[in-house]
Write a protein that holds these residues in place. Structure first.
Motif, PDB file in Angstrom:
ATOM      1  N   TRP A  44       0.829  -1.207   0.000  1.00 35.08           N
ATOM      2  CA  TRP A  44       0.000   0.000   0.000  1.00 35.08           C
ATOM      3  C   TRP A  44       0.865   1.260   0.000  1.00 35.08           C
ATOM      4  O   TRP A  44       0.590   2.206  -0.731  1.00 35.08           O
ATOM      5  CB  TRP A  44      -0.936  -0.011   1.209  1.00 35.08           C
ATOM      6  N   HIS A  45       1.917   1.256   0.803  1.00 40.10           N
ATOM      7  CA  HIS A  45       2.798   2.417   0.866  1.00 40.10           C
ATOM      8  C   HIS A  45       3.606   2.589  -0.421  1.00 40.10           C
ATOM      9  O   HIS A  45       3.958   3.714  -0.785  1.00 40.10           O
ATOM     10  CB  HIS A  45       3.751   2.322   2.065  1.00 40.10           C
ATOM     11  N   SER A  46       3.892   1.492  -1.107  1.00 41.32           N
ATOM     12  CA  SER A  46       4.712   1.546  -2.312  1.00 41.32           C
ATOM     13  C   SER A  46       3.888   1.758  -3.579  1.00 41.32           C
ATOM     14  O   SER A  46       4.390   2.309  -4.562  1.00 41.32           O
ATOM     15  CB  SER A  46       5.507   0.242  -2.464  1.00 41.32           C
ATOM     16  N   ASP A  47       2.641   1.319  -3.585  1.00 41.63           N
ATOM     17  CA  ASP A  47       1.787   1.331  -4.776  1.00 41.63           C
ATOM     18  C   ASP A  47       1.237   2.729  -5.033  1.00 41.63           C
ATOM     19  O   ASP A  47       0.119   3.060  -4.669  1.00 41.63           O
ATOM     20  CB  ASP A  47       0.650   0.321  -4.586  1.00 41.63           C
ATOM     21  N   GLN A  48       2.018   3.541  -5.697  1.00 42.19           N
ATOM     22  CA  GLN A  48       1.673   4.951  -5.891  1.00 42.19           C
ATOM     23  C   GLN A  48       0.531   5.175  -6.865  1.00 42.19           C
ATOM     24  O   GLN A  48      -0.171   6.179  -6.774  1.00 42.19           O
ATOM     25  CB  GLN A  48       2.915   5.720  -6.333  1.00 42.19           C
ATOM     26  N   ASP A  49       0.316   4.245  -7.814  1.00 38.91           N
ATOM     27  CA  ASP A  49      -0.760   4.447  -8.781  1.00 38.91           C
ATOM     28  C   ASP A  49      -2.041   3.695  -8.430  1.00 38.91           C
ATOM     29  O   ASP A  49      -3.024   3.745  -9.170  1.00 38.91           O
ATOM     30  CB  ASP A  49      -0.300   4.099 -10.201  1.00 38.91           C
ATOM     31  N   GLY A  50      -2.041   2.984  -7.302  1.00 42.86           N
ATOM     32  CA  GLY A  50      -3.233   2.299  -6.841  1.00 42.86           C
ATOM     33  C   GLY A  50      -3.603   1.052  -7.627  1.00 42.86           C
ATOM     34  O   GLY A  50      -4.737   0.586  -7.557  1.00 42.86           O
ATOM     35  N   SER A  51      -2.644   0.461  -8.343  1.00 42.51           N
ATOM     36  CA  SER A  51      -2.920  -0.706  -9.181  1.00 42.51           C
ATOM     37  C   SER A  51      -3.024  -2.008  -8.401  1.00 42.51           C
ATOM     38  O   SER A  51      -3.478  -3.013  -8.941  1.00 42.51           O
ATOM     39  CB  SER A  51      -1.821  -0.852 -10.239  1.00 42.51           C
ATOM     40  N   GLY A  52      -2.587  -2.015  -7.138  1.00 41.01           N
ATOM     41  CA  GLY A  52      -2.576  -3.246  -6.359  1.00 41.01           C
ATOM     42  C   GLY A  52      -1.303  -4.040  -6.542  1.00 41.01           C
ATOM     43  O   GLY A  52      -1.158  -5.121  -5.981  1.00 41.01           O
ATOM     44  N   GLU A  53      -0.407  -3.528  -7.346  1.00 42.71           N
ATOM     45  CA  GLU A  53       0.904  -4.135  -7.572  1.00 42.71           C
ATOM     46  C   GLU A  53       1.963  -3.058  -7.425  1.00 42.71           C
ATOM     47  O   GLU A  53       1.655  -1.865  -7.441  1.00 42.71           O
ATOM     48  CB  GLU A  53       0.989  -4.763  -8.962  1.00 42.71           C
ATOM     49  N   VAL A  54       3.207  -3.489  -7.287  1.00 44.18           N
ATOM     50  CA  VAL A  54       4.318  -2.542  -7.140  1.00 44.18           C
ATOM     51  C   VAL A  54       5.243  -2.699  -8.330  1.00 44.18           C
ATOM     52  O   VAL A  54       5.673  -3.808  -8.649  1.00 44.18           O
ATOM     53  CB  VAL A  54       5.097  -2.798  -5.830  1.00 44.18           C
ATOM     54  N   SER A  55       5.530  -1.584  -9.003  1.00 43.18           N
ATOM     55  CA  SER A  55       6.484  -1.608 -10.115  1.00 43.18           C
ATOM     56  C   SER A  55       7.881  -1.351  -9.571  1.00 43.18           C
ATOM     57  O   SER A  55       8.054  -0.871  -8.446  1.00 43.18           O
ATOM     58  CB  SER A  55       6.129  -0.534 -11.145  1.00 43.18           C
ATOM     59  N   SER A  56       8.876  -1.654 -10.383  1.00 43.53           N
ATOM     60  CA  SER A  56      10.256  -1.411  -9.959  1.00 43.53           C
ATOM     61  C   SER A  56      10.485   0.075  -9.712  1.00 43.53           C
ATOM     62  O   SER A  56      11.200   0.456  -8.792  1.00 43.53           O
ATOM     63  CB  SER A  56      11.244  -1.958 -10.988  1.00 43.53           C
ATOM     64  N   THR A  57       9.836   0.930 -10.493  1.00 42.75           N
ATOM     65  CA  THR A  57       9.965   2.381 -10.318  1.00 42.75           C
ATOM     66  C   THR A  57       9.347   2.817  -8.988  1.00 42.75           C
ATOM     67  O   THR A  57       9.935   3.604  -8.253  1.00 42.75           O
ATOM     68  CB  THR A  57       9.284   3.132 -11.483  1.00 42.75           C
TER      69      THR A  57
END
Length: 72
Positions: A44-57
């Motif tokens: 949640w803290h890492s997922d900046q675009d709210g997609s439910g996944e975390v990108s490398s960026t």
């Protein structure tokens, strides 16, 4: 294991993002023992675009940031 290598190794789909399950595996590769709740909170803290996944960026931005994303 280097941070980027661990991320790539846990990105089983090769899509450049990691799901909750993949993120859990990534943390295991880094020898971190966290509960599913703690993993979800990290996503949640890492997922900046709210997609439910975390990108490398997003991960790089989160790791490089000293200020966590505020809770809504």
């Amino acid at each position: 294991m280097h941070l980027v290598q661990a991320f790539v190794a846990s990105d089983e789909s090769g899509g450049g993002t990691v799901s909750t399950a993949e993120f859990s595996e990534w943390l295991r590769l880094l020898d971190m023992q966290l509960s599913e709740s703690e993993v979800e909170q990290m996503i949640w803290h890492s997922d900046q675009d709210g997609s439910g996944e975390v990108s490398s960026t997003e991960l790089a931005t989160t790791v490089g940031s000293s200020t966590p994303r505020p809770m809504d």
